[in-house]
Design a protein around this motif. Structure first.
Motif, PDB file in Angstrom:
ATOM      1  N   LEU A   1     -57.453 -30.683  36.418  1.00 58.08           N
ATOM      2  CA  LEU A   1     -57.084 -30.252  37.758  1.00 58.08           C
ATOM      3  C   LEU A   1     -58.119 -29.292  38.334  1.00 58.08           C
ATOM      4  CD1 LEU A   1     -54.987 -30.276  40.020  1.00 58.08           C
ATOM      5  CD2 LEU A   1     -53.820 -28.386  38.861  1.00 58.08           C
TER       6      LEU A   1
ATOM      7  N   PRO B   1     -44.944 -23.451  38.053  1.00 61.66           N
ATOM      8  CA  PRO B   1     -46.050 -24.415  38.233  1.00 61.66           C
ATOM      9  C   PRO B   1     -46.722 -24.321  39.606  1.00 61.66           C
ATOM     10  CG  PRO B   1     -44.154 -25.467  37.211  1.00 61.66           C
ATOM     11  CD  PRO B   1     -43.701 -24.122  37.654  1.00 61.66           C
TER      12      PRO B   1
ATOM     13  N   ARG C   1     -48.995 -21.334  39.562  1.00 57.51           N
ATOM     14  CA  ARG C   1     -50.228 -21.590  38.810  1.00 57.51           C
ATOM     15  C   ARG C   1     -51.179 -22.472  39.605  1.00 57.51           C
ATOM     16  NH1 ARG C   1     -47.647 -22.772  32.761  1.00 57.51           N
ATOM     17  NH2 ARG C   1     -47.002 -20.604  32.359  1.00 57.51           N
ATOM     18  N   LEU C   2     -50.626 -23.508  40.261  1.00 55.08           N
ATOM     19  CA  LEU C   2     -51.467 -24.375  41.087  1.00 55.08           C
ATOM     20  C   LEU C   2     -52.116 -23.597  42.233  1.00 55.08           C
ATOM     21  CD1 LEU C   2     -52.490 -27.187  41.823  1.00 55.08           C
ATOM     22  CD2 LEU C   2     -50.377 -27.534  43.136  1.00 55.08           C
TER      23      LEU C   2
ATOM     24  N   THR D   1     -56.074 -22.943  42.721  1.00 59.43           N
ATOM     25  CA  THR D   1     -56.687 -23.343  43.988  1.00 59.43           C
ATOM     26  C   THR D   1     -57.351 -22.157  44.693  1.00 59.43           C
ATOM     27  OG1 THR D   1     -54.957 -25.028  44.204  1.00 59.43           O
ATOM     28  CG2 THR D   1     -56.237 -24.492  46.173  1.00 59.43           C
TER      29      THR D   1
END
Length: 374
Positions: A31, A238, A241-242, A246
């Motif tokens: 990712l 989640p 964290r994303l 980013t």
């Protein structure tokens, strides 16, 4: 453009300094790698025009500051000093200061000296006289009056004490004793009964509120806590964290794009500077060196210098002609004056006969004369 000073990589350590071991690479997920390249490309496309515009503004601002603002500031400072500082300085130095000194001397002569004389020769003797009057006359009279008033006050105090004792006995038996009985046999039992009732009521309310709170807490724990835990564990963590990954990659991409844009802007600035130099500066320099300078020297040698020499020769001729004309006018005036008033007598030249004058003459006490002295 000094774009290489902003957002560049950190300098390398000197050759003699010990090198630190490279940091351990943390394995990154797919990712992160999938986000990094598009973010850097988009950041470079967005940041490059901004960086070039920023560098252009910085260069223009420095040029404007050096050529316009700084001279304008110096001129404004000089004008402000000339219009505001120097007139006040001159006013203080040549008007206020002398006037203040004159007023100070005038006040000392007209106010301080008369007040000093008044204090020394009028107020001080009057004060001494008042002190003597107080010590010798008023003090004995006051002591006598005090003894008389104290005796009269003692009699009045004894009479007042008897009256006060009677009033106190009446107040005690008519007010204090009934009030004490009322407090002890009426108010105290009533107050205790009211306090017992209020305590029971508060105890019942406390039990009711505690039971309702326990029930509500258990209901909320069953209905809200498990869904909140599920939402936090499987959705918010989640997503956070994303967003963190980013945001970190976006920040790093912006920094990398800013540094790359700085290098690109520096290269573009240097290319534009070289292009302007070869298009404008070098042709102008060549024109000045190869065309204008020889033409100017030729014009100077063939036209300006001969013209200057001719002008100087004409000036000398004009000056000599004016001098001759002035001399002719002077001779004509002298001739007219001689015809009308006659010739002036010639001055008689003084003849040095070597005669001694003053102390240089021979006297009876000397063996030399003025002619044999030297």
């Amino acid at each position: 453009m000094d774009s290489h000073k902003i957002g560049t990589d950190p300098p390398e350590p000197p050759a003699g300094a010990p090198r630190q071991p490279p940091a351990r690479q943390v394995p990154e997920g797919c990712l992160v790698v999938a986000i990094r390249l598009p973010a850097r490309v988009v950041a470079l496309v967005l940041v490059l025009p901004l960086r070039m515009a920023w560098d252009a503004l910085v260069a223009g601002g420095r040029l404007l500051t050096r050529t316009v603002l700084r001279p304008a500031g110096r001129a404004s400072l000089w004008i402000a000093r000339a219009l505001l500082v120097w007139p006040f300085v001159g006013l203080w130095r040549y008007v206020v200061d002398p006037l203040g000194r004159a007023l100070s001397r005038l006040g000392r002569v007209l106010v301080a000296v008369p007040l000093g004389c008044l204090h020394r020769y009028v107020l001080t003797p009057l004060g001494h006289a008042l002190i003597w009057l107080y010590a010798r006359v008023l003090t004995p009279v006051g002591h006598g009056l005090w003894w008389a008033l104290r005796g009269a006050g003692a009699g009045l105090a004894a009479a007042g004490a008897g009256v006060a004792a009677g009033v106190a006995w009446l107040v005690r038996h008519l007010v204090v004793v009934p009030a004490r009985w009322l407090h002890e046999w009426v108010l105290t039992p009533v107050g205790r009964a009211i306090a017992w009732c209020a305590a029971g009521l508060l105890r019942g309310l406390r039990l009711a509120v505690t039971g309702a709170g326990v029930c509500l807490c258990r209901v909320l724990r069953v209905l809200l806590v498990p869904p909140a835990l599920v939402l936090w564990r499987w959705v918010l963590v989640p997503a956070g964290r994303l967003l963190a990954v980013t945001g970190r990659e976006a920040g790093q991409a912006l920094g990398h794009a800013w540094r790359v844009a700085g290098r690109v802007s520096l290269a573009v600035g240097r290319a534009l500077g070289a292009l302007l130099r070869w298009i404008f500066v070098e042709p102008v320099r060549w024109l000045h060196r190869s065309v204008l300078t020889p033409v100017g020297q030729a014009v100077r040698d063939t036209v300006l210098r001969p013209a200057a020499e001719a002008a100087r020769g004409a000036g000398r001729a004009v000056r000599s002609a004016l001098a001759a004309a002035r001399e002719s006018v002077r001779q004509a005036r002298a001739d007219v004056r001689r015809v009308l008033f006659g010739a002036r007598p010639e001055p008689v030249e003084a003849v040095d006969r070597r005669e001694p004058v003053g102390r240089a003459a021979r006297t009876l006490g000397r063996s030399t004369t003025a002619l044999t002295k030297d």
